[in-house]
Design a protein around this motif. Structure first.
Motif, PDB file in Angstrom:
ATOM      1  N   ASP A 247      -7.625  41.857   1.691  1.00  0.00           N
ATOM      2  CA  ASP A 247      -7.723  41.835   3.150  1.00  0.00           C
ATOM      3  C   ASP A 247      -8.965  41.086   3.622  1.00  0.00           C
ATOM      4  N   VAL A 248     -10.039  41.241   2.873  1.00  0.00           N
ATOM      5  CA  VAL A 248     -11.273  40.583   3.282  1.00  0.00           C
ATOM      6  C   VAL A 248     -11.246  39.101   2.890  1.00  0.00           C
ATOM      7  N   GLU A 249     -10.784  38.828   1.700  1.00  0.00           N
ATOM      8  CA  GLU A 249     -10.803  37.449   1.207  1.00  0.00           C
ATOM      9  C   GLU A 249      -9.704  36.588   1.818  1.00  0.00           C
ATOM     10  N   HIS A 250      -8.581  37.241   2.115  1.00  0.00           N
ATOM     11  CA  HIS A 250      -7.464  36.519   2.719  1.00  0.00           C
ATOM     12  C   HIS A 250      -7.109  35.258   1.944  1.00  0.00           C
ATOM     13  N   PRO A 251      -6.767  35.385   0.685  1.00  0.00           N
ATOM     14  CA  PRO A 251      -6.513  34.183  -0.109  1.00  0.00           C
ATOM     15  C   PRO A 251      -5.286  33.422   0.380  1.00  0.00           C
ATOM     16  N   THR A 252      -5.357  32.107   0.300  1.00  0.00           N
ATOM     17  CA  THR A 252      -4.168  31.338   0.661  1.00  0.00           C
ATOM     18  C   THR A 252      -3.156  31.400  -0.482  1.00  0.00           C
ATOM     19  N   SER A 253      -3.668  31.428  -1.702  1.00  0.00           N
ATOM     20  CA  SER A 253      -2.765  31.653  -2.829  1.00  0.00           C
ATOM     21  C   SER A 253      -3.602  32.231  -3.962  1.00  0.00           C
ATOM     22  N   ALA A 254      -3.143  33.335  -4.497  1.00  0.00           N
ATOM     23  CA  ALA A 254      -3.944  34.010  -5.516  1.00  0.00           C
ATOM     24  C   ALA A 254      -3.101  34.399  -6.708  1.00  0.00           C
ATOM     25  N   ALA A 383     -16.522  48.240   7.657  1.00  0.00           N
ATOM     26  CA  ALA A 383     -17.229  47.388   8.630  1.00  0.00           C
ATOM     27  C   ALA A 383     -17.116  45.915   8.230  1.00  0.00           C
ATOM     28  N   ASP A 384     -17.245  45.643   6.927  1.00  0.00           N
ATOM     29  CA  ASP A 384     -17.098  44.255   6.465  1.00  0.00           C
ATOM     30  C   ASP A 384     -15.713  43.734   6.809  1.00  0.00           C
ATOM     31  N   LEU A 385     -14.728  44.602   6.552  1.00  0.00           N
ATOM     32  CA  LEU A 385     -13.347  44.220   6.796  1.00  0.00           C
ATOM     33  C   LEU A 385     -13.141  43.876   8.275  1.00  0.00           C
ATOM     34  N   ARG A 386     -13.679  44.740   9.150  1.00  0.00           N
ATOM     35  CA  ARG A 386     -13.501  44.497  10.591  1.00  0.00           C
ATOM     36  C   ARG A 386     -14.201  43.218  11.021  1.00  0.00           C
ATOM     37  N   ALA A 387     -15.376  42.999  10.461  1.00  0.00           N
ATOM     38  CA  ALA A 387     -16.115  41.774  10.821  1.00  0.00           C
ATOM     39  C   ALA A 387     -15.317  40.537  10.423  1.00  0.00           C
ATOM     40  N   ARG A 388     -14.741  40.580   9.217  1.00  0.00           N
ATOM     41  CA  ARG A 388     -13.963  39.424   8.772  1.00  0.00           C
ATOM     42  C   ARG A 388     -12.730  39.211   9.642  1.00  0.00           C
ATOM     43  N   ARG A 389     -12.137  40.340  10.058  1.00  0.00           N
ATOM     44  CA  ARG A 389     -10.931  40.216  10.874  1.00  0.00           C
ATOM     45  C   ARG A 389     -11.266  39.578  12.224  1.00  0.00           C
ATOM     46  N   LEU A 390     -12.417  39.969  12.768  1.00  0.00           N
ATOM     47  CA  LEU A 390     -12.814  39.368  14.037  1.00  0.00           C
ATOM     48  C   LEU A 390     -13.082  37.873  13.873  1.00  0.00           C
ATOM     49  N   GLU A 391     -13.718  37.526  12.753  1.00  0.00           N
ATOM     50  CA  GLU A 391     -13.967  36.103  12.500  1.00  0.00           C
ATOM     51  C   GLU A 391     -12.653  35.331  12.470  1.00  0.00           C
ATOM     52  N   ARG A 392     -11.686  35.926  11.778  1.00  0.00           N
ATOM     53  CA  ARG A 392     -10.401  35.227  11.673  1.00  0.00           C
ATOM     54  C   ARG A 392      -9.697  35.156  13.007  1.00  0.00           C
ATOM     55  N   THR A 393      -9.820  36.233  13.794  1.00  0.00           N
ATOM     56  CA  THR A 393      -9.188  36.221  15.116  1.00  0.00           C
ATOM     57  C   THR A 393      -9.839  35.137  15.972  1.00  0.00           C
ATOM     58  N   ALA A 394     -11.171  35.041  15.890  1.00  0.00           N
ATOM     59  CA  ALA A 394     -11.874  34.019  16.674  1.00  0.00           C
ATOM     60  C   ALA A 394     -11.404  32.621  16.266  1.00  0.00           C
ATOM     61  N   ALA A 426     -10.987  38.754  28.370  1.00  0.00           N
ATOM     62  CA  ALA A 426     -10.896  38.027  27.095  1.00  0.00           C
ATOM     63  C   ALA A 426     -11.206  38.967  25.932  1.00  0.00           C
ATOM     64  N   ALA A 427     -12.225  39.835  26.109  1.00  0.00           N
ATOM     65  CA  ALA A 427     -12.600  40.767  25.038  1.00  0.00           C
ATOM     66  C   ALA A 427     -11.450  41.716  24.729  1.00  0.00           C
ATOM     67  N   ALA A 428     -10.790  42.205  25.786  1.00  0.00           N
ATOM     68  CA  ALA A 428      -9.676  43.126  25.562  1.00  0.00           C
ATOM     69  C   ALA A 428      -8.529  42.419  24.828  1.00  0.00           C
ATOM     70  N   ALA A 429      -8.282  41.170  25.228  1.00  0.00           N
ATOM     71  CA  ALA A 429      -7.209  40.413  24.569  1.00  0.00           C
ATOM     72  C   ALA A 429      -7.539  40.203  23.090  1.00  0.00           C
ATOM     73  N   LEU A 430      -8.824  39.939  22.827  1.00  0.00           N
ATOM     74  CA  LEU A 430      -9.269  39.729  21.459  1.00  0.00           C
ATOM     75  C   LEU A 430      -9.102  41.012  20.647  1.00  0.00           C
ATOM     76  N   LYS A 431      -9.407  42.125  21.263  1.00  0.00           N
ATOM     77  CA  LYS A 431      -9.269  43.411  20.581  1.00  0.00           C
ATOM     78  C   LYS A 431      -7.810  43.634  20.188  1.00  0.00           C
ATOM     79  N   LEU A 432      -6.916  43.356  21.128  1.00  0.00           N
ATOM     80  CA  LEU A 432      -5.491  43.537  20.814  1.00  0.00           C
ATOM     81  C   LEU A 432      -5.059  42.611  19.692  1.00  0.00           C
ATOM     82  N   ALA A 433      -5.529  41.367  19.775  1.00  0.00           N
ATOM     83  CA  ALA A 433      -5.136  40.389  18.749  1.00  0.00           C
ATOM     84  C   ALA A 433      -5.681  40.800  17.385  1.00  0.00           C
ATOM     85  N   ALA A 434      -6.932  41.261  17.367  1.00  0.00           N
ATOM     86  CA  ALA A 434      -7.533  41.662  16.087  1.00  0.00           C
ATOM     87  C   ALA A 434      -6.795  42.867  15.518  1.00  0.00           C
ATOM     88  N   ASN A 435      -6.482  43.826  16.384  1.00  0.00           N
ATOM     89  CA  ASN A 435      -5.794  45.027  15.904  1.00  0.00           C
ATOM     90  C   ASN A 435      -4.395  44.732  15.403  1.00  0.00           C
TER      91      ASN A 435
END
Ligand code: AMP
Length: 574
Positions: A247-254, A383-394, A426-435
């Motif tokens: 989940d954190v690494e999100h490999p394209t192919s592993a 927390a690491d996982l959530r941070a990575r998810r936000l990065e990906r959402t951004a 925008a923050a609320a939309a981002l929250k929904l997208a991340a979730n």
């Protein structure tokens, strides 16, 4: 000056047309195996090459056999060289390489393997390919049908001979080697040389030149740029740990390596059950099943391939972003082989190993042999996982902005803007997208060496063990050694006393013992309990759960430069 640089290849006696091709390919210098194997092979000698993939061994055998064909009158129009390889993927790969090396000579190269339409193979064989690259089973089929004529064969190469034996091709190899002219040249390459390989060499090679290349001899640049990390996890948490890493690494192919077929099946089920796009690959599958899996992987329909070492060998998958070891392979060579699947062609690759506490020792051994560091890191936290998810959402938002076509959504923003600040919207939309990217429950995964017995105790409803973590750059460090009486007892842990056969007279201080245990076993020093130092021995309390690991690790090392007796303390518990 090119000629000067290529003195290496020319100096080996290679035809200038081959050298020119190597220049075009950007090969500047021969690799060690090429330097040692090419001259005897050109001279017609047999060679026993102890070398793994990545050392340039394909060119080492291909260049001489191509040159020998080019130099021989009447060598055209029939099979002159037969190369045997363990898998169809490798047959295709080696055929491509040989074709590339020989492109200036107009030599025909044909891969022959099971599962391929036999009609096409027959036509191609009838047209007289000079070099045939075949899997042993299919080669023998053709030999028995008289569709592959061996009477003109002057060179036979066994590539990855140990793998061919592991895949059960011993009989086929024997039969093929019996069927080729006795006067031919034979080259045998193998990553390992167990007695069975030596037996084949003794029976079928004539006065061979031995060439052994350490893995260190791998081609610079072909050695992957791989970030190597390991996480120590208890067996019971391995699937969770793997899921977290994915989940954190999100490999394209592993490619995830397991030790056994059963493990492949179980892990594949567990991961698909959690919504990952995974498929298993092992020797128990039919060729059609294998093909189906590979097709899906190439088409991007799956992200994860779960495989055994043998099934993964020679797989022709471009650009694996990640290799995961679901366990630590006991042989360093296997580890090197596995992680060599990522980081190819100058790309950065990631190799992640899940090690059980007792496997820590194996990691050390691998580091020693490969002279590379495997970073022992904590598993990513929630927390690491959530941070990575936000990065990906951004990142996804940036992409959406770049691709435009936002009018329909803009209308909604305009409507909402009457009620709230646009940044809040925008923050609320981002929250929904991340979730929306959140796929499963998020709980911390315990780290066994740091929290011994945590599970057992929490299930029993008693208090949690004390945690004293020191984390520096994601790496666990043992805390500074504390003096005697430091961590009296941990009533919440079951402790066992360790007897160490060296004490005050040998200059042992508590810090030496804490340091040795923490470093060798890779646990946090807070897991170590009371220490008593007598004149001739010492007693150390360690969590019962890891005592065997501690004993094994300490037996393999020295304390204050000396090997000492280490065992469970047999004396009465005070
Ligand atoms: P192999 O061990 O045959 O699988 O080769 C490993 C990689 O090294 C392949 O990608 C080859 O193209 C590359 N290679 C082989 N020989 C050389 C060389 N002399 N210089 C640079 N790259 C090489």
């Amino acid at each position: 000056m090119h000629t000067e640089k290529l003195g290496g290849f020319t100096g080996l006696g290679l035809d200038e047309r081959l050298v020119a091709t190597l220049t075009e390919l950007g090969y500047e210098e021969p690799t060690p195996i090429q330097r040692e194997a090419i001259p005897p092979l050109l001279a017609g000698r047999d060679v026993l090459g102890h070398a793994a993939t990545g050392t340039g061994k394909t060119a080492a055998f291909a260049l001489p056999l191509l040159q020998r064909i080019a130099a021989q009158e009447g060598a055209r129009g029939h099979t002159s060289a037969l190369v045997l390889v363990p898998t169809r993927e490798l047959a295709m790969q080696v055929a491509d390489a040989v074709r590339t090396y020989g492109r200036a000579l107009g030599i025909r190269v044909l891969p022959v393997y099971g599962g391929q339409a036999i009609g096409a193979q027959l036509r191609a064989l009838r047209n007289g390919a000079e070099v045939v690259i075949a899997t042993p089973g299919r080669a023998l089929d053709h030999i028995r049908r008289d569709t592959l004529a061996l009477d003109q064969v002057r060179t036979v190469v066994l590539d990855e001979a140990d793998e061919m034996l592991d895949m059960g091709f011993a009989e086929e190899l024997e039969a093929i080697l019996e069927a080729v002219p006795a006067t031919r040249q034979t080259a045998l390459f193998s990553a390992t040389v167990p007695p069975r390989i030596r037996g084949i060499a003794a029976r079928h090679l004539t006065d061979p030149v031995h060439v052994a290349i350490a893995r260190d001899g791998a081609v610079a640049g072909a050695v992957p740029l791989v970030r190597q990390t390991a996480h120590i996890v208890a067996r019971t948490h391995k699937v969770d740990a793997l899921a977290r890493v994915l989940d954190v690494e999100h490999p394209t192919s592993a490619l995830v390596f397991c030790r056994t077929r059963t493990e492949v099946d179980e892990l594949t089920d567990a991961l698909t059950g959690r919504g990952y796009r995974a498929e298993g690959l092992h020797g128990g599958l039919s060729q059609e099943q294998r093909d189906r899996v590979m097709k899906k992987m190439r088409a991007g329909a799956i992200d994860l391939l779960i495989a055994t070492d043998v099934a993964a060998r020679g797989l022709d998958i471009e650009h694996l972003s990640h290799v995961v070891n679901y366990d630590v392979p006991s042989a360093p060579e296997a580890y090197v082989h596995r992680i060599g699947r990522t980081g190819r062609a100058g790309r950065e690759g990631v190799a992640i190993t899940l090690a059980e506490p007792r496997e820590h020792r194996l990691l050390r051994n691998i580091e020693r042999v490969t002279k590379q560091t495997i970073e022992i890191a904590t598993l990513p936290s929630v927390a690491d996982l959530r941070a990575r998810r936000l990065e990906r959402t951004a990142a996804a938002v940036r992409d959406a902005l770049a691709s435009g076509e936002l009018d329909a959504y803009r209308a909604v923003i305009h409507a909402l803007a009457g009620e709230r600040d646009v940044a809040d919207i925008a923050a609320a939309a981002l929250k929904l997208a991340a979730n929306a990217r959140r796929t499963r429950d998020e709980v911390e995964i315990p780290s066994p060496a740091l929290r011994p017995n945590a599970e057992r105790r929490s299930e029993a409803g008693t208090h949690q063990p004390r945690e004293r973590r020191e984390r520096v750059d994601g790496r666990w460090r043992a805390g500074p050694p504390r003096e005697r009486g430091r961590a009296q007892r941990h009533p919440e842990w079951e402790v066992t006393r360790l007897f160490v056969g060296a004490g005050r007279k040998a200059g042992i201080r508590p810090g030496d013992l804490v340091g040795a245990i923490a470093n060798e076993v890779g646990i946090d020093s807070s897991a170590i309990g009371a220490i008593e130092i007598a004149d001739r021995f010492s007693l150390v309390e360690v969590p019962d759960e890891i005592i065997e690991d501690v004993i094994t690790a300490l037996r393999g090392t020295t304390i204050k430069g000396k090997r000492v007796t280490v065992r469970r303390d047999l004396g009465p518990t005070r």
